[in-house]
Design a protein around this motif. Sequence first.
Motif, short mmCIF file in Angstrom:
data_model
loop_
_atom_site.label_atom_id
_atom_site.label_comp_id
_atom_site.label_asym_id
_atom_site.label_seq_id
_atom_site.Cartn_x
_atom_site.Cartn_y
_atom_site.Cartn_z
N VAL A 1 0.83 -1.20 0.00
CA VAL A 1 0.00 0.00 0.00
C VAL A 1 0.86 1.26 0.00
CG1 VAL A 1 -0.17 0.04 2.53
CG2 VAL A 1 -1.99 1.10 1.17
N PHE A 2 0.37 2.27 -0.72
CA PHE A 2 0.93 3.61 -0.62
C PHE A 2 -0.03 4.47 0.19
CE2 PHE A 2 2.95 2.09 -4.52
CZ PHE A 2 4.26 2.49 -4.34
N VAL A 3 0.46 5.13 1.21
CA VAL A 3 -0.35 6.05 2.00
C VAL A 3 0.12 7.47 1.66
CG1 VAL A 3 -0.97 6.79 4.33
CG2 VAL A 3 -0.59 4.35 3.84
N ILE A 4 -0.82 8.28 1.17
CA ILE A 4 -0.44 9.62 0.68
C ILE A 4 -0.85 10.67 1.71
CG2 ILE A 4 -0.58 11.21 -1.26
CD1 ILE A 4 0.36 8.52 -2.21
N GLY A 5 0.13 11.43 2.19
CA GLY A 5 -0.13 12.47 3.18
C GLY A 5 0.52 13.79 2.80
N GLY A 6 0.53 14.73 3.74
CA GLY A 6 1.09 16.06 3.49
C GLY A 6 0.03 17.00 2.93
N GLY A 7 0.39 18.27 2.84
CA GLY A 7 -0.57 19.31 2.45
C GLY A 7 -1.31 19.05 1.15
N VAL A 8 -0.61 18.56 0.12
CA VAL A 8 -1.24 18.32 -1.17
C VAL A 8 -2.38 17.30 -1.04
CG1 VAL A 8 -0.89 17.43 -3.53
CG2 VAL A 8 0.86 18.87 -2.46
N SER A 9 -2.21 16.33 -0.13
CA SER A 9 -3.20 15.25 0.01
C SER A 9 -4.52 15.76 0.57
CB SER A 9 -2.65 14.13 0.87
OG SER A 9 -2.61 14.52 2.23
N LYS A 10 -4.51 16.98 1.12
CA LYS A 10 -5.78 17.54 1.64
C LYS A 10 -6.79 17.78 0.53
CE LYS A 10 -3.88 19.31 5.91
NZ LYS A 10 -3.03 20.38 6.43
N ALA A 11 -6.31 17.81 -0.72
CA ALA A 11 -7.26 17.92 -1.84
C ALA A 11 -8.11 16.65 -1.95
CB ALA A 11 -6.49 18.16 -3.14
N GLY A 12 -7.67 15.57 -1.31
CA GLY A 12 -8.51 14.38 -1.20
C GLY A 12 -8.39 13.38 -2.34
N GLN A 13 -9.50 12.74 -2.65
CA GLN A 13 -9.52 11.60 -3.57
C GLN A 13 -8.97 11.95 -4.95
OE1 GLN A 13 -10.19 8.59 -2.45
NE2 GLN A 13 -9.77 7.66 -4.46
N ILE A 14 -9.10 13.21 -5.38
CA ILE A 14 -8.60 13.60 -6.70
C ILE A 14 -7.10 13.29 -6.83
CG2 ILE A 14 -8.21 16.00 -5.97
CD1 ILE A 14 -8.83 16.95 -8.75
N VAL A 15 -6.36 13.43 -5.73
CA VAL A 15 -4.92 13.15 -5.75
C VAL A 15 -4.68 11.66 -5.94
CG1 VAL A 15 -2.76 13.28 -4.45
CG2 VAL A 15 -4.45 15.11 -4.24
N ILE A 16 -5.38 10.85 -5.14
CA ILE A 16 -5.27 9.39 -5.28
C ILE A 16 -5.60 8.98 -6.72
CG2 ILE A 16 -6.22 7.16 -4.55
CD1 ILE A 16 -4.74 8.39 -2.28
N ASP A 17 -6.72 9.51 -7.23
CA ASP A 17 -7.20 9.08 -8.55
C ASP A 17 -6.18 9.37 -9.66
OD1 ASP A 17 -9.49 8.15 -7.38
OD2 ASP A 17 -10.73 9.88 -7.94
N VAL A 18 -5.63 10.57 -9.65
CA VAL A 18 -4.74 10.93 -10.76
C VAL A 18 -3.38 10.21 -10.64
CG1 VAL A 18 -3.66 13.02 -9.79
CG2 VAL A 18 -4.06 12.85 -12.27
N TYR B 1 1.97 2.47 -15.72
CA TYR B 1 3.41 2.25 -15.84
C TYR B 1 3.98 1.20 -14.89
CZ TYR B 1 3.31 6.43 -18.75
OH TYR B 1 3.04 7.32 -19.74
N ALA B 2 3.17 0.64 -13.99
CA ALA B 2 3.71 -0.31 -13.01
C ALA B 2 3.95 -1.68 -13.64
CB ALA B 2 2.75 -0.46 -11.84
N PHE B 3 4.95 -2.39 -13.13
CA PHE B 3 5.18 -3.80 -13.48
C PHE B 3 3.94 -4.58 -13.07
CE2 PHE B 3 7.17 -7.98 -12.20
CZ PHE B 3 7.37 -8.42 -13.49
N HIS B 4 3.48 -5.51 -13.94
CA HIS B 4 2.15 -6.09 -13.74
C HIS B 4 1.95 -6.72 -12.36
CE1 HIS B 4 3.83 -10.06 -14.55
NE2 HIS B 4 4.43 -9.54 -15.59
N ALA B 5 3.00 -7.36 -11.81
CA ALA B 5 2.83 -8.03 -10.51
C ALA B 5 2.55 -7.03 -9.39
CB ALA B 5 4.06 -8.86 -10.17
N THR B 6 2.84 -5.76 -9.62
CA THR B 6 2.68 -4.75 -8.56
C THR B 6 1.54 -3.77 -8.85
OG1 THR B 6 4.20 -3.15 -9.59
CG2 THR B 6 5.19 -4.82 -8.17
N GLU B 7 0.81 -4.02 -9.93
CA GLU B 7 -0.23 -3.08 -10.37
C GLU B 7 -1.33 -2.84 -9.35
OE1 GLU B 7 -2.22 -4.12 -14.01
OE2 GLU B 7 -0.48 -3.58 -15.21
N ASN B 8 -1.57 -3.86 -8.52
CA ASN B 8 -2.71 -3.76 -7.61
C ASN B 8 -2.36 -3.27 -6.21
OD1 ASN B 8 -4.61 -4.55 -9.56
ND2 ASN B 8 -3.99 -6.69 -9.30
N ALA B 9 -1.18 -2.67 -6.06
CA ALA B 9 -0.88 -2.03 -4.78
C ALA B 9 -2.00 -1.03 -4.48
CB ALA B 9 0.48 -1.31 -4.86
N GLU B 10 -2.38 -0.95 -3.21
CA GLU B 10 -3.47 -0.05 -2.85
C GLU B 10 -2.96 1.37 -2.60
OE1 GLU B 10 -6.46 -1.54 -0.17
OE2 GLU B 10 -5.65 -3.57 -0.35
#
Lengths: 314, 314
Positions: free
Chosen positions: B255-272, B280-289
């Motif tokens: 899992v990647f956990v996204i924090g810091g000031g930019v992340s306050k914009a919310g889901q739009i950051v995760i989505d983009v 661009y991810a290697f297929h075995a790692t594509e489903n990291a959360e």
Amino acid sequence: MHVFGVDIGGTTVKIGRFTEDGNIKNKWEIPTRKENDGELILQDIADSIHREMGINDIGASEVIGIGIGVPGPVLENGVVNGCVNLGWKQKDVTTEMQELMHGIPAYVGNDANVAALGEYWKGGGKGFNNVIMVTLGTGVGAGIILQGKILAGTNGAGGEIGHFHVNDEETELCGCGKAGCLEQYASATGVVRMANKVLNTTDKSVLKDLSNLSCKDVFDAAKEGDPAAASVVEQLGKTLGTALAHVSATVDPEVFVIGGGVSKAGQIVIDVVQKYYKKYAFHATENAEFKLAVLSNDAGMYGAVKMAIDGNAK
Amino acid sequence: MHVFGVDIGGTTVKIGRFTEDGNIKNKWEIPTRKENDGELILQDIADSIHREMGINDIGASEVIGIGIGVPGPVLENGVVNGCVNLGWKQKDVTTEMQELMHGIPAYVGNDANVAALGEYWKGGGKGFNNVIMVTLGTGVGAGIILQGKILAGTNGAGGEIGHFHVNDEETELCGCGKAGCLEQYASATGVVRMANKVLNTTDKSVLKDLSNLSCKDVFDAAKEGDPAAASVVEQLGKTLGTALAHVSATVDPEVFVIGGGVSKAGQIVIDVVQKYYKKYAFHATENAEFKLAVLSNDAGMYGAVKMAIDGNAK
């Protein structure tokens, strides 16, 4: 005491008998029998090890364990998560081998990671704790050793740096199905591919006269100052040097050990990769060392032995 | 039993008193006194903790330990390897704090790594073993947790992904002295910088009317469909998504956990970010959360507490 190191490849299985301090006493190969989804492979290995034990009058109580490197992802519980080259689907190699060997402990790892452990223990990474072994062969792979332990990753994809996306403009597909992967530029195959592209745009290159261009031809011509060949070597250096700078800003190793067929060109590979690495690395990681691998095809056996010794010590 | 978590910042020191299962009992701040090369900072922290212990009638034998996050690299022996923001040169914070606390054990880590440990323990990474916490603030940094342990790196540079080289064409310099670093595109500062560039090339943007453009302004306008703002958000997503794909092909997290000031914009950051990550991810790692951080400014305190508990358990 004895330890066996096994490196399973698509064509042959390399087996070595070692002392527990890593001295090799004997090594040999057996064919990898892939028929019937590779169901004979483990039995063949067990038979071969039993034969070596019989010839040398070695009892089971004198064997610390058997380490095995396999060409596929290995989960943290020692189960192989599919191995296309051998015909294996998910397979509990650890348990099966222990049963075949009547209780002698077995330890299983991915072959790239196990080879990295070998170079860390007895090769180019000797004396370091945090080692990245980069193999430049048909593809590009890496094994990551941190504090002397393999970093396998959640899906067994730790060190799959050959699939770093490095070029948005690439139109040819990588074997993984995406385009612009590092191994399209930094593998032996990638070097030949790039050279053929460059040769389409120039008349001035000694490579023009060669049929069946090889990676070695390109490096030989680059060493002689051929500009087309030199540009290919630069492109390898830039893509790989930048990628390794990213690896350093992630796991911050002490040393990169470069192995595989491309590395046989020698110091020229280290020099061109390190040039771009230093240019693009985060300053705290700029002084990571670069070394050539030294164990060649035996790295996997050495690493398998180290894995068995470490597993036994737990 | 009690555990203290300390997060030393350039302006204030956050201190929390926790139970050993991670429930916060009290938290407070004291100013960071940086005069005389920051020589008062540790004494101030020790005094403040002693005061809290006195008020609550807590004896030294009831304190498991004190965890401390510092804004600089920390070597594996707990020595801080210089801390520009605090005026510290190399400093054995572990030993000094233990002496100031009359033998209560102290544990010291880099603040980004310690915050990652906090999010792993009690925040967005709860329930996972392999977690990357990415902080998008003034700069871009990451903390890497593998099998529940901080990956610090040889030089304390583990997770310094803000300095991935991602753009050869960049002419402006990053704070690190090189050009084309990820944090020039994916930090709050980077977003404003990119927006100002885009605004020089278009007349059509609601951002044109704003003075003192902020990162929040850009995300707000993007959410409203402003094309200039949207292009900046895409650029952030592409550079960061590609970089995190490289991180995955190296350490293969869950899992990647996204924090810091930019992340306050919310889901739009995760989505983009996730859009380009999957591309661009290697297929075995594509489903990291991908998840948003939840502990905000308290992540460092929580992680410091976890570090003390883990250190004590060894």
